[in-house]
Design a protein around this motif. Sequence first.
Motif, PDB file in Angstrom:
ATOM      1  N   TRP A 153       0.447  -1.427   0.086  1.00 48.34           N
ATOM      2  CA  TRP A 153       0.254  -0.077  -0.223  1.00 48.34           C
ATOM      3  C   TRP A 153       1.229   1.229   0.278  1.00 48.34           C
ATOM      4  O   TRP A 153       1.882   1.323   0.895  1.00 48.34           O
ATOM      5  CB  TRP A 153      -1.015   0.286   1.380  1.00 48.34           C
ATOM      6  N   ASN A 154       0.826   1.873  -1.050  1.00 49.06           N
ATOM      7  CA  ASN A 154       1.409   3.459  -1.736  1.00 49.06           C
ATOM      8  C   ASN A 154       0.915   4.589  -0.398  1.00 49.06           C
ATOM      9  O   ASN A 154      -0.021   4.967  -1.004  1.00 49.06           O
ATOM     10  CB  ASN A 154       1.948   3.747  -2.839  1.00 49.06           C
ATOM     11  N   GLU A 155       1.560   4.811   0.584  1.00 52.19           N
ATOM     12  CA  GLU A 155       0.510   5.674   1.622  1.00 52.19           C
ATOM     13  C   GLU A 155       1.069   7.371   0.501  1.00 52.19           C
ATOM     14  O   GLU A 155      -0.325   7.772   0.401  1.00 52.19           O
ATOM     15  CB  GLU A 155       1.204   6.839   2.832  1.00 52.19           C
ATOM     16  N   GLU A 156       1.589   7.452  -0.284  1.00 52.52           N
ATOM     17  CA  GLU A 156       2.080   8.585  -1.190  1.00 52.52           C
ATOM     18  C   GLU A 156       0.982   8.515  -2.138  1.00 52.52           C
ATOM     19  O   GLU A 156       0.218  10.225  -1.976  1.00 52.52           O
ATOM     20  CB  GLU A 156       3.235   9.130  -1.679  1.00 52.52           C
ATOM     21  N   ALA A 157       0.905   7.179  -2.511  1.00 52.33           N
ATOM     22  CA  ALA A 157      -0.551   7.212  -3.546  1.00 52.33           C
ATOM     23  C   ALA A 157      -1.472   7.562  -2.822  1.00 52.33           C
ATOM     24  O   ALA A 157      -2.792   8.153  -3.938  1.00 52.33           O
ATOM     25  CB  ALA A 157      -0.399   6.182  -4.575  1.00 52.33           C
ATOM     26  N   GLN A 158      -1.655   7.446  -1.979  1.00 55.03           N
ATOM     27  CA  GLN A 158      -3.431   8.169  -0.733  1.00 55.03           C
ATOM     28  C   GLN A 158      -3.562   9.078  -0.237  1.00 55.03           C
ATOM     29  O   GLN A 158      -4.807   9.316  -1.098  1.00 55.03           O
ATOM     30  CB  GLN A 158      -3.011   6.794  -0.131  1.00 55.03           C
ATOM     31  N   GLN A 159      -2.365  10.147  -0.683  1.00 50.71           N
ATOM     32  CA  GLN A 159      -2.224  10.840  -0.353  1.00 50.71           C
ATOM     33  C   GLN A 159      -2.775  11.647  -1.772  1.00 50.71           C
ATOM     34  O   GLN A 159      -3.429  13.043  -1.884  1.00 50.71           O
ATOM     35  CB  GLN A 159      -1.327  12.073   0.420  1.00 50.71           C
ATOM     36  N   GLY A 160      -2.094  11.916  -2.861  1.00 51.60           N
ATOM     37  CA  GLY A 160      -2.378  11.790  -4.063  1.00 51.60           C
ATOM     38  C   GLY A 160      -3.880  11.795  -4.659  1.00 51.60           C
ATOM     39  O   GLY A 160      -4.765  12.660  -4.941  1.00 51.60           O
ATOM     40  N   PHE A 161      -4.302  10.367  -4.364  1.00 48.21           N
ATOM     41  CA  PHE A 161      -6.256  10.436  -4.759  1.00 48.21           C
ATOM     42  C   PHE A 161      -7.281  11.130  -3.841  1.00 48.21           C
ATOM     43  O   PHE A 161      -7.848  11.508  -4.305  1.00 48.21           O
ATOM     44  CB  PHE A 161      -6.514   9.143  -4.339  1.00 48.21           C
TER      45      PHE A 161
END
Length: 329
Positions: A153-161
């Motif tokens: 799970w990519n936390e950075e990608a979650q924030q981008g989402f």
Amino acid sequence: MSETTAASDAGQTEAGGGASAAPEKPEGAAAPGTEAGTGSGDPAAQDPAGAAKAPPSSGDGPGAEPAPAPEGFMAHLDPEVAKDLQPKGYKTANELAKAYLKLESKIGEKGIIKPGEDAPQEDWDAYYAAIGRPESPENYDLGEFQPPEGVPWNEEAQQGFLQAMHKAGAPQAAVQAALDYYGSFLAEQQEALQTQAEEETQAAERELRKEFGRAYDERLDLANRVVREFGGKELAAELEKSGFGRNKTLVKALASIGEAMSEDGELIGSVTAKGFGLNQQDARKELDSLTKDPEKRKILTDNAHPEHQDLIARRKRLYELAYPAGGEK
């Protein structure tokens, strides 16, 4: 006639009750109650009641004509409602209903009207806030959402989402639903991949057992020892993660490398040179089993069989381990 007689005649005329001719109106004189030169009388003076008549009225303003009475379906409405609707020109109740539905489609559940495409950003921000978008991406309440176990799970990608959803005006409920769905989707995908990996492992094992025969365990051990000696735990983990550890061709190649190194005594875990890690007694048992197996004997005598050369080499190594030079035969 004498002057006395004329005067007497005039006095009788004035005092007498008999009719007499009206004196002639002097030329150019105005009629009683009129202004000189107008030629018409004052309406108030001519009206027996002495009052002027008001002009006809319509509507609310002075001098306006009265509004026409409601007709058709509007005749059944309250007068004030009909009065407001009449100027809009609705001919039937169906036309009025269509107009209402069209207006309703432009209004949200809470009575919030969506801004036009050219509306300023402040109007859009107010609209998004009204439908449930928080002030910033960090203020989205993810509730009890947790990334699925065992899934990268990519936390950075979650924030981008979250930032992209906030920019698009997504309300809290929409973002929560999207994350819940994606998390469940990844968990299902991970489970499917695990099932597929297990099936591939079982299929590779069946094919290798068929090809290696009774030597399956030993040759697999040789392949694993090559991995441990030259790649360590990191290589073993990478082979497992990538799926190459289930590749039949790779396993066969590693096993062949292990056998070649065992012959030279270079592979850790070999009890003796050329020995597969077997002691003398075990080698004799294995050699006896090999020579008594009808299927193995058939392969040993069939030069065209794909396992013929490997089995010949294996029998030779077992002989060398079971009966060292000068030993009992």
